[in-house]
Design a protein around this motif. Structure first.
Motif, PDB file in Angstrom:
ATOM      1  N   ARG A   1       0.845  -1.198   0.000  1.00  0.00           N
ATOM      2  CA  ARG A   1       0.000   0.000   0.000  1.00  0.00           C
ATOM      3  C   ARG A   1       0.880   1.248   0.000  1.00  0.00           C
ATOM      4  NH1 ARG A   1      -5.356  -1.006   1.566  1.00  0.00           N
ATOM      5  NH2 ARG A   1      -5.685  -3.166   2.197  1.00  0.00           N
ATOM      6  N   ASP A   2       0.382   2.308  -0.611  1.00  0.00           N
ATOM      7  CA  ASP A   2       1.121   3.572  -0.636  1.00  0.00           C
ATOM      8  C   ASP A   2       0.819   4.386   0.620  1.00  0.00           C
ATOM      9  OD1 ASP A   2      -1.372   4.780  -1.044  1.00  0.00           O
ATOM     10  OD2 ASP A   2      -0.968   5.312  -3.132  1.00  0.00           O
ATOM     11  N   GLU A   3       1.350   5.590   0.666  1.00  0.00           N
ATOM     12  CA  GLU A   3       1.189   6.451   1.848  1.00  0.00           C
ATOM     13  C   GLU A   3      -0.260   6.859   2.099  1.00  0.00           C
ATOM     14  OE1 GLU A   3       2.138   8.877  -1.717  1.00  0.00           O
ATOM     15  OE2 GLU A   3       3.236   7.274  -0.744  1.00  0.00           O
ATOM     16  N   ASN A   4      -1.114   6.729   1.082  1.00  0.00           N
ATOM     17  CA  ASN A   4      -2.535   7.034   1.242  1.00  0.00           C
ATOM     18  C   ASN A   4      -3.379   5.786   1.485  1.00  0.00           C
ATOM     19  OD1 ASN A   4      -2.243   9.872   0.798  1.00  0.00           O
ATOM     20  ND2 ASN A   4      -1.901   9.408  -1.351  1.00  0.00           N
ATOM     21  N   ASP A   5      -2.716   4.669   1.789  1.00  0.00           N
ATOM     22  CA  ASP A   5      -3.349   3.386   2.089  1.00  0.00           C
ATOM     23  C   ASP A   5      -4.067   2.772   0.890  1.00  0.00           C
ATOM     24  OD1 ASP A   5      -3.502   1.398   4.046  1.00  0.00           O
ATOM     25  OD2 ASP A   5      -5.552   1.949   4.548  1.00  0.00           O
TER      26      ASP A   5
ATOM     27  N   GLU B   1      11.262  -5.210   0.152  1.00  0.00           N
ATOM     28  CA  GLU B   1      11.622  -4.050   0.971  1.00  0.00           C
ATOM     29  C   GLU B   1      10.630  -2.922   0.714  1.00  0.00           C
ATOM     30  OE1 GLU B   1      14.004  -3.644   3.288  1.00  0.00           O
ATOM     31  OE2 GLU B   1      14.505  -5.758   3.062  1.00  0.00           O
ATOM     32  N   ALA B   2      10.170  -2.300   1.764  1.00  0.00           N
ATOM     33  CA  ALA B   2       9.238  -1.178   1.641  1.00  0.00           C
ATOM     34  C   ALA B   2       9.990   0.087   1.243  1.00  0.00           C
ATOM     35  CB  ALA B   2       8.509  -0.957   2.960  1.00  0.00           C
ATOM     36  N   LEU B   3       9.438   0.811   0.303  1.00  0.00           N
ATOM     37  CA  LEU B   3       9.956   2.125  -0.049  1.00  0.00           C
ATOM     38  C   LEU B   3       9.368   3.142   0.926  1.00  0.00           C
ATOM     39  CD1 LEU B   3       9.576   1.935  -3.929  1.00  0.00           C
ATOM     40  CD2 LEU B   3      11.648   1.580  -2.565  1.00  0.00           C
ATOM     41  N   PRO B   4       9.947   4.340   1.024  1.00  0.00           N
ATOM     42  CA  PRO B   4       9.394   5.334   1.941  1.00  0.00           C
ATOM     43  C   PRO B   4       7.898   5.567   1.694  1.00  0.00           C
ATOM     44  CG  PRO B   4      11.508   6.063   1.120  1.00  0.00           C
ATOM     45  CD  PRO B   4      11.154   4.821   0.354  1.00  0.00           C
ATOM     46  N   GLY B   5       7.115   5.496   2.757  1.00  0.00           N
ATOM     47  CA  GLY B   5       5.673   5.717   2.683  1.00  0.00           C
ATOM     48  C   GLY B   5       4.866   4.461   2.417  1.00  0.00           C
TER      49      GLY B   5
ATOM     50  N   LYS C   1       3.285  -7.378   9.083  1.00  0.00           N
ATOM     51  CA  LYS C   1       3.256  -6.063   8.434  1.00  0.00           C
ATOM     52  C   LYS C   1       4.596  -5.384   8.674  1.00  0.00           C
ATOM     53  CE  LYS C   1      -0.430  -3.329   8.432  1.00  0.00           C
ATOM     54  NZ  LYS C   1      -1.468  -2.407   8.906  1.00  0.00           N
ATOM     55  N   LYS C   2       5.086  -4.703   7.646  1.00  0.00           N
ATOM     56  CA  LYS C   2       6.296  -3.877   7.800  1.00  0.00           C
ATOM     57  C   LYS C   2       6.104  -2.599   7.000  1.00  0.00           C
ATOM     58  CE  LYS C   2       8.867  -6.655   4.412  1.00  0.00           C
ATOM     59  NZ  LYS C   2      10.069  -7.474   4.242  1.00  0.00           N
ATOM     60  N   PHE C   3       6.776  -1.551   7.425  1.00  0.00           N
ATOM     61  CA  PHE C   3       6.625  -0.258   6.757  1.00  0.00           C
ATOM     62  C   PHE C   3       7.899   0.529   6.881  1.00  0.00           C
ATOM     63  CE2 PHE C   3       4.958  -0.098  11.008  1.00  0.00           C
ATOM     64  CZ  PHE C   3       5.587   1.009  11.552  1.00  0.00           C
TER      65      PHE C   3
END
Length: 60
Positions: A13-17, A39-43, A57-59
């Protein structure tokens, strides 16, 4: 009445879910291995799910 098969999924999911990626896996072992590699990118938020239920879950 038998159980309905539900795939394990890696959901990103992106920063806006909003879902930007949703990859199904036939079993937990394959899904967990894929989750560990991603690997999660920023956001972003990455989750390993069984249907709608979030297992990991990871962020960033």
């Amino acid at each position: 009445m038998g159980k309905l098969h539900v795939s394990h999924r890696i959901v990103i999911r992106d920063e806006n879910d909003r879902i930007i990626s949703d990859e199904p896996y036939d079993n937990f072992v394959d899904g967990k291995a894929a989750f560990d590699r991603v690997e999660a990118l920023p956001g972003q938020t990455i989750s390993l799910q069984h249907g709608a239920r979030v297992i990991f879950k990871k962020f960033r």
